[in-house]
Design a protein around this motif. Structure first.
Motif, PDB file in Angstrom:
ATOM      1  N   LEU A  64       0.836  -1.205   0.000  1.00 46.55           N
ATOM      2  CA  LEU A  64       0.000   0.000   0.000  1.00 46.55           C
ATOM      3  C   LEU A  64       0.872   1.257   0.000  1.00 46.55           C
ATOM      4  O   LEU A  64       0.552   2.242  -0.676  1.00 46.55           O
ATOM      5  CB  LEU A  64      -0.942  -0.006   1.202  1.00 46.55           C
ATOM      6  CG  LEU A  64      -2.032  -1.089   1.153  1.00 46.55           C
ATOM      7  CD1 LEU A  64      -2.757  -1.176   2.494  1.00 46.55           C
ATOM      8  CD2 LEU A  64      -3.022  -0.806   0.028  1.00 46.55           C
ATOM      9  N   TYR A  65       1.975   1.203   0.725  1.00 47.80           N
ATOM     10  CA  TYR A  65       2.924   2.325   0.725  1.00 47.80           C
ATOM     11  C   TYR A  65       3.462   2.570  -0.697  1.00 47.80           C
ATOM     12  O   TYR A  65       3.513   3.707  -1.160  1.00 47.80           O
ATOM     13  CB  TYR A  65       4.080   2.051   1.685  1.00 47.80           C
ATOM     14  CG  TYR A  65       5.286   2.931   1.473  1.00 47.80           C
ATOM     15  CD1 TYR A  65       5.284   4.264   1.896  1.00 47.80           C
ATOM     16  CD2 TYR A  65       6.423   2.444   0.821  1.00 47.80           C
ATOM     17  CE1 TYR A  65       6.383   5.078   1.686  1.00 47.80           C
ATOM     18  CE2 TYR A  65       7.518   3.256   0.612  1.00 47.80           C
ATOM     19  CZ  TYR A  65       7.494   4.568   1.055  1.00 47.80           C
ATOM     20  OH  TYR A  65       8.574   5.386   0.823  1.00 47.80           O
ATOM     21  N   GLN A  66       3.833   1.492  -1.369  1.00 47.47           N
ATOM     22  CA  GLN A  66       4.372   1.640  -2.730  1.00 47.47           C
ATOM     23  C   GLN A  66       3.311   2.178  -3.691  1.00 47.47           C
ATOM     24  O   GLN A  66       3.623   2.984  -4.569  1.00 47.47           O
ATOM     25  CB  GLN A  66       4.914   0.296  -3.218  1.00 47.47           C
ATOM     26  CG  GLN A  66       6.198  -0.093  -2.491  1.00 47.47           C
ATOM     27  CD  GLN A  66       6.726  -1.443  -2.931  1.00 47.47           C
ATOM     28  OE1 GLN A  66       6.114  -2.475  -2.691  1.00 47.47           O
ATOM     29  NE2 GLN A  66       7.864  -1.441  -3.594  1.00 47.47           N
ATOM     30  N   ALA A  67       2.065   1.774  -3.484  1.00 45.00           N
ATOM     31  CA  ALA A  67       0.984   2.319  -4.307  1.00 45.00           C
ATOM     32  C   ALA A  67       0.824   3.811  -4.062  1.00 45.00           C
ATOM     33  O   ALA A  67       0.612   4.608  -5.004  1.00 45.00           O
ATOM     34  CB  ALA A  67      -0.324   1.579  -4.010  1.00 45.00           C
ATOM     35  N   LEU A  68       0.970   4.216  -2.799  1.00 44.03           N
ATOM     36  CA  LEU A  68       0.893   5.641  -2.473  1.00 44.03           C
ATOM     37  C   LEU A  68       2.026   6.428  -3.135  1.00 44.03           C
ATOM     38  O   LEU A  68       1.850   7.596  -3.509  1.00 44.03           O
ATOM     39  CB  LEU A  68       1.008   5.843  -0.938  1.00 44.03           C
ATOM     40  CG  LEU A  68      -0.239   5.599  -0.101  1.00 44.03           C
ATOM     41  CD1 LEU A  68       0.120   5.636   1.380  1.00 44.03           C
ATOM     42  CD2 LEU A  68      -1.313   6.644  -0.405  1.00 44.03           C
TER      43      LEU A  68
END
Length: 276
Positions: free
Chosen positions: A269-273
Motif C-alpha cells: 500500500l505504501y508503494q501504491a501511495l
C-alpha cells in the motif's frame, strides 16, 4: 539508492524490505517460548519467507527491559543450532544474527550468517566492529544507553534528537574505521526511551536519514503501541500496522517485524501511495 552486499548478493533497499523476527528465547516480551522445537522454527521461517520476508533475524538473548541476563555460552547454544537449521533447510535465505556479543557473532559468522544486528552498536563489546569489518557483512547498529537491565533508568537527554544523531555520527565513524561498508541504523524504539520520547523520536525519524545510510525501524508490538492503546502485546498488531506505514513514510528501508504478512501488505500500500 542504498544497496547492501550480503555475501555477494546485492539487496536493493530503495524498495523497502521486511525482516522477520525469530526469537529462540524463553522470555522475549511477545513471543518468548513459542518455538518449542526445530519443527516450530522451520514452520515459522517458512511462513515468513513465503509471506515475503527478505531477512530472518535470529536472536537468543531477550533485550526487553529487565530481561534476564544470560551468559554468552548459553546464548550461543540457543542461536547456533537454529542458524544451522535454517541455513540447511532454506539455503537461499538471508540470516541476521541479533547479538551484542562478539564471541556469539564470531561463531555465527563461521556458520555463514549474512548480517549482524547489534543493539549496542559495538558499545557492549569492543571487539565487535573489528570482527564485523573483517567479514565484510552488513552491520545494523541500534541506539541504546546502558544495558537491557539498566536502560529504563537512562532516559535523560539534553536534546533527544540531537543526542541520538550525535551518537550515530560517532558510531558510524567508528564502524567505517574498522572497514565496515554496509551500515544500517536503528533508532532503538523502546530502548532507554520513555513512551513520550519514542513518539518524539518517531515524529522526527526522517532527520536520521542525514547520515546517508539505510534505516531499520523496529516497533512491532512494542509498549509504545500497547501502552498508548491500553492493551498488551498480544493484541497490538493493528497498532503496529498503523505505525509501520508511518515508519515507511518517514524513510525506513527495513521493517523488523513479528508479523510478516501484514507488514508486506502495508509495504504494498505504501508503494501504491508512492506511485510505484
Amino acid at each position: 539508492m542504498h544497496t547492501i552486499n550480503c555475501r555477494g548478493s546485492l539487496v536493493d533497499l530503495s524498495t523497502p524490505r521486511v525482516m522477520g523476527i525469530v526469537n529462540v528465547t524463553p522470555d522475549s516480551f511477545y513471543d518468548g517460548g513459542k518455538l518449542k522445537n526445530d519443527s516450530d522454527v522451520l514452520q515459522q521461517v517458512e511462513k515468513m519467507l513465503h509471506d515475503g520476508a527478505t531477512f530472518i533475524d535470529i536472536g537468543g538473548y531477550s533485550s526487553r527491559p529487565d530481561g534476564t541476563d544470560i551468559s554468552a555460552s548459553v546464548e550461543q547454544q540457543r542461536v547456533i543450532p537454529i542458524i544451522e537449521l535454517v541455513k540447511r533447510n532454506f539455503p537461499d535465505s538471508m540470516i541476521s544474527c541479533d547479538s551484542f556479543r562478539e564471541s556469539v557473532i564470531k561463531t555465527a559468522l563461521q556458520h555463514n550468517i549474512d548480517i549482524v544486528n547489534d543493539i549496542s552498536a559495538g558499545q557492549l563489546d569492543r571487539k565487535m566492529m573489528e570482527t564485523v569489518g573483517k567479514h565484510k557483512v552488513p552491520y545494523i547498529m541500534m541506539h541504546m544507553r546502558g544495558t537491557p537491565q539498566t536502560m529504563k533508568t537512562l532516559t535523560d537527554y539534553d536534546d533527544l534528537i540531537i543526542d541520538i544523531n550525535r551518537y550515530f555520527a560517532e558510531r558510524i565513524a567508528m564502524a567505517r574505521s574498522h572497514g565496515i561498508h554496509d551500515i544500517i541504523i536503528d533508532p532503538g524504539y523502546g530502548f532507554a526511551k520513555t513512551t513520550a520520547q519514542n513518539f518524539e523520536l518517531f515524529s522526527h525519524q526522517e532527520l536520521l536519514l542525514s547520515h546517508g545510510v539505510p534505516l531499520l525501524a523496529g516497533v512491532s508490538r512494542k509498549s509504545m503501541i500497547y501502552k498508548t492503546l491500553g492493551t498488551d502485546a498480544a493484541v497490538a498488531l493493528n497498532g503496529t500496522t498503523a505505525l509501520h506505514m508511518a515508519c515507511l513514510l518517514n524513510g525506513a528501508s527495513i521493517l523488523r517485524v513479528h508479523d510478516v504478512k501484514e507488514a508486506m501488505e502495508t509495504m504494498k500500500l505504501y508503494q501504491a501511495l508512492q506511485g510505484k
